[in-house]
Design an enzyme around this catalytic site. Structure first.
Site, PDB file in Angstrom:
ATOM      1  CG  HIS B 319      -1.622   1.376   1.177  1.00  0.00           C
ATOM      2  ND1 HIS B 319      -1.494   2.159   1.407  1.00  0.00           N
ATOM      3  CD2 HIS B 319      -3.614   0.739   1.228  1.00  0.00           C
ATOM      4  CE1 HIS B 319      -2.950   3.096   0.986  1.00  0.00           C
ATOM      5  NE2 HIS B 319      -3.750   2.123   1.218  1.00  0.00           N
ATOM      6  NE  ARG B 339      -2.852   7.126  -2.459  1.00  0.00           N
ATOM      7  CZ  ARG B 339      -2.944   6.081  -2.533  1.00  0.00           C
ATOM      8  NH1 ARG B 339      -2.740   5.456  -4.140  1.00  0.00           N
ATOM      9  NH2 ARG B 339      -3.902   4.809  -2.180  1.00  0.00           N
TER      10      ARG B 339
END
Lengths: 226, 531
Positions: B319, B339
């Site tokens: 990740h 994000r």
């Protein structure tokens, strides 16, 4: 590397020395304590590692999570991995309007006198006492929203002088009010489509495709969405 | 609070924020993506891999950590156990108490089976609760299960099994309905429709969420439900240490270790569901991990000894945004949703270097590239990372937005005096997910009869990279399928419990002159505090 600094702490009354900057859990491990209860996600989310501690000069006991609490000189700590909380039995799937049954299932809700002890203990900074008053006033949506962050550590229940378990009661309410809301339209439509086997033919084709034609197919479908 | 050195570095981020604001970084071409992956993604680091010498997958490559796990003997001596008298007999034995295990137990019980659930930690303590961002399910009007299918197989580089992906995406909406019937309150929009959010690698907004605590709230409700079921018996702090098989090699129970009393006991069952999750705590290739304390890959070693085929164990997900600073939060994840909302990844020069919405493998590879080529930021501990510039979101959406939308994240950093609305976070790729696992079919069954697998332990679904939100879906889909199929075996005759498969496996190890001090399953990784 500069010399490591150490702090002295008391673990359940016993003195141990650990490097500065460790969390309670790290301090326990570092000194060879074999703890399994009281450890979980190590990210402050699972609620397994509740701790109670007294700081030097502090007048009252504080609460927190062992994986998020950094030890300080002369801290007096105990780990509280479990506290019994009453969980009622109910079958919510077969209940007509479950929220109406709240006081039948958890009559202790009305015993709450809003003393606020629970709020002080919460490591997630939830105003549990306010949640309880909302529940008593029937402001269920607001109460549920406030409890989204609850991690079921049980510290609030451990502090309640009346033996109420706010985290368990609010969980019933969270489930009950969802049951009162209508099925979302977008979900209902999609389920209907699936029931009608809308994409059955496409699926048949997909399962027969080799890698090359699957790649082309995927590219085409994904372009359409752009 | 950031150290003085880091505050100076943050100054660069602040100064370049405005210039980065309106610049768009295009998505990489397929060729460039592959080159980036092959050069910098840990899955392509040849020295980290070796070939398995024993078992069904002999000849396949995997990372040393997994090979060490498989090429090893058990830590326990089972001679004390009386195989004639099990401690409990049941229809379905579920091993693991996370999302997949609880779901499997609930469905098996609904189908009329008697269930025993044994789990290593507290019921519900699992990686499921840490799935903050949300769950994929194609409920949106613009969306369809077919679109969900294409996004999933493309992200998995066409290595996922089509049949399994099909099953996962088609069951998705039904699973959402089931969860809602149990009282799971997914976020909704003004019209009362389920709210869908965007995710990296997805062509349509498809993420369902409950604030930024999605997995946690689902598990809380599942836990409440399972405690209300009559026919489910729960054993906490009782990890499985070996499966048992009948004289025909079919799975018929397990040896469990009681952590509190330090004793073994035997459970006999007509079908067994392994749902003990992934292997992040093996810290593969030395990476920090986001995983729960108990995620030590126990399922793969137990199933492998019993003769189950593994799939895709040469691929792991890193990740992109795991915390590097402060030390006690190393590995804690910042959800991808940040994000999706437009936060920038920024190197030490104050520059962006990748489109933040590429799939996780590509973003991670790009971050590793920055750090290896010296454009990373060094934390006081010596760990290196890049900035996740969260204040960009504050500039776009206004003050208080992050605090309101990500209360968990906000509070977590507030505790240590970092204000994510005004200060960036130092992050580095973090071992997050085991893309492969034990190969299953659409029923959730392995190549060993009566042995089912659900959740992260299962393999064949996500190929070489998993989409955000697909694991939260897959645990419920395959938990349900495994639970229902296992319950149908309740009229089986399980036969005598033996460890013949383990003896056979040991013989194979000894014939190959494999001697090792490694003992598995690990149950708990020996924890080393690195500071």
């Amino acid at each position: 590397m500069p010399d490591k600094k150490y702090v002295t702490i008391f673990l359940e009354g016993r003195r141990i020395r650990v490097p500065e900057g460790y969390t309670v859990i790290e301090a326990l491990w570092d000194t060879g304590h074999d703890i399994k209860r009281g450890v979980g996600c190590l990210s402050g989310l699972c609620g397994a590692c509740a701790v109670a501690y007294l700081e030097p000069g502090g007048k009252r006991v504080k609460f927190g999570l062992g994986c998020q609490t950094i030890v300080k000189e002369k801290m007096d700590i105990t780990v509280m991995p479990f506290f019994p909380s009453r969980m009622a039995k109910y079958d919510i799937s077969n209940m007509e309007k479950p929220i109406d049954k709240l006081l039948e299932i958890y009559p202790e809700l009305n015993m709450c006198k809003s003393c606020g002890f629970c709020s002080v203990a919460c490591p997630e900074w939830i105003n549990v006492s306010k949640v309880m008053s909302y529940l008593k006033d029937g402001r269920y949506e607001e109460a549920t929203e406030m409890m989204f962050d609850c991690i079921l550590c049980g510290l609030c229940a451990s502090r309640c002088p009346r033996g109420i378990a706010p985290q368990i009661i609010s969980l019933f309410v969270q489930r009950a009010i969802e049951k009162d809301r209508p099925v979302p339209e977008n979900l209902r439509n999609r389920l209907k489509e699936i029931e009608d086997l809308k994409d059955e033919e496409i699926w048949g084709n997909i399962l027969k495709m080799d890698e090359k034609s699957l790649k082309d197919f995927c590219e085409k479908v994904r372009k359409e969405s752009d | 609070m950031y150290s003085k050195e880091l505050l100076e570095q943050i100054f660069i981020v602040e100064n370049t924020r405005e210039s980065r604001f309106n610049r768009k970084i295009p998505s990489l071409s397929g060729e460039k993506k592959n080159f980036l992956l092959e050069t910098f993604h840990p899955d392509f680091k040849a020295s980290a891999f070796r070939t398995l010498r024993v078992g069904v997958n002999r000849g396949d490559g995997t990372v040393h950590e997994i090979a060490d796990l498989l090429e090893a003997f058990s830590i326990f001596d089972y001679r004390d156990i009386d195989f004639e008298i099990p401690e409990a007999e049941t229809d379905v034995l579920v091993l693991g108490g996370g999302g997949a295990g609880i779901t499997a137990a609930l469905f098996a019980e609904s189908a009329g089976a008697k269930v025993v659930l044994a789990t290593k930690l507290r019921l519900g303590n699992s990686n499921t609760i840490m799935a903050l961002g949300g769950m994929q399910a194609s409920v949106g009007e613009e969306d369809s299960p077919v679109k969900h299918f294409t996004d999933t197989v493309v992200a998995g580089q066409f290595k996922g099994k089509k049949e399994l992906v099909k099953v996962m995406v088609s069951d998705g909406p039904q699973i959402v309905k089931w969860l809602m019937d149990l009282g799971v309150n997914f976020d909704r929009d003004e019209k009362g429709n389920l709210l869908t959010k965007m995710a990296g690698g997805s062509s349509v907004a498809r993420i369902l969420s409950i604030g930024d605590y999605t997995g946690l709230n689902i598990v809380k409700i599942l836990k409440d439900e399972i405690r209300n079921r009559e026919n489910i018996d729960i054993f906490e702090f009782s990890p499985v240490v070996e499966l048992t098989t009948s004289e025909f090699g079919e799975c018929n129970g397990a040896v469990i270790f009681d952590l509190e009393r330090k004793q073994f006991f035997l459970i006999k069952a007509k079908a067994v569901i392994l749902a003990t999750g992934g292997s992040g705590r093996l810290h593969i290739q030395g990476f920090q991990t986001s995983n729960n304390f108990g995620a030590t890959g126990d399922a793969i070693v137990l199933a492998y000894r019993a003769g189950a085929k593994l799939e895709g164990l040469d691929s792991f997900q890193y990740h992109p945004t795991g915390i590097v600073y402060p030390d006690h939060m190393v590995g804690v994840l910042v959800t991808e949703a940040i994000r999706s909302l437009g936060a920038h990844l920024v190197n030490s020069k104050g520059k962006r270097f990748i489109n933040e919405l590429e799939t996780r493998d590509v973003v991670s590879a790009a971050m590793i590239k920055e750090c290896e080529e010296g454009r990373g930021i060094v934390a006081p501990s010596g760990r290196v990372g890049v900035w996740l510039d969260t204040p960009v979101i504050t500039e776009k959406r206004g003050k208080g937005f992050l605090r309101e939308k990500f209360p968990a994240l906000y509070r977590m950093f507030r505790r240590i005096k970092i204000d994510i609305e005004n200060q960036p976070l130092l992050v580095y790729p973090t071992l997050h997910y085991q893309n492969g696992g034990i190969l299953i079919d659409e029923k959730g069954e392995t190549t060993v009869k009566n042995l089912f697998v659900a959740g992260e332990a299962a393999g064949g679904i996500h190929g070489r990279n998993r989409l955000m939100g697909n694991s939260l879906l897959d645990i419920f889909v395959f938990g349900r399928r495994a639970g229902l199929s296992a319950a149908r075996r309740k009229f089986n005759e399980p036969g005598k419990q033996t460890l013949n498969h383990v003896d056979k496996y040991y013989k194979e190890l000894k014939n190959l002159r494999i001697t090792t001090v490694a003992k598995t399953p690990r149950i708990f990784q020996e924890f080393i505090v690195v500071k």
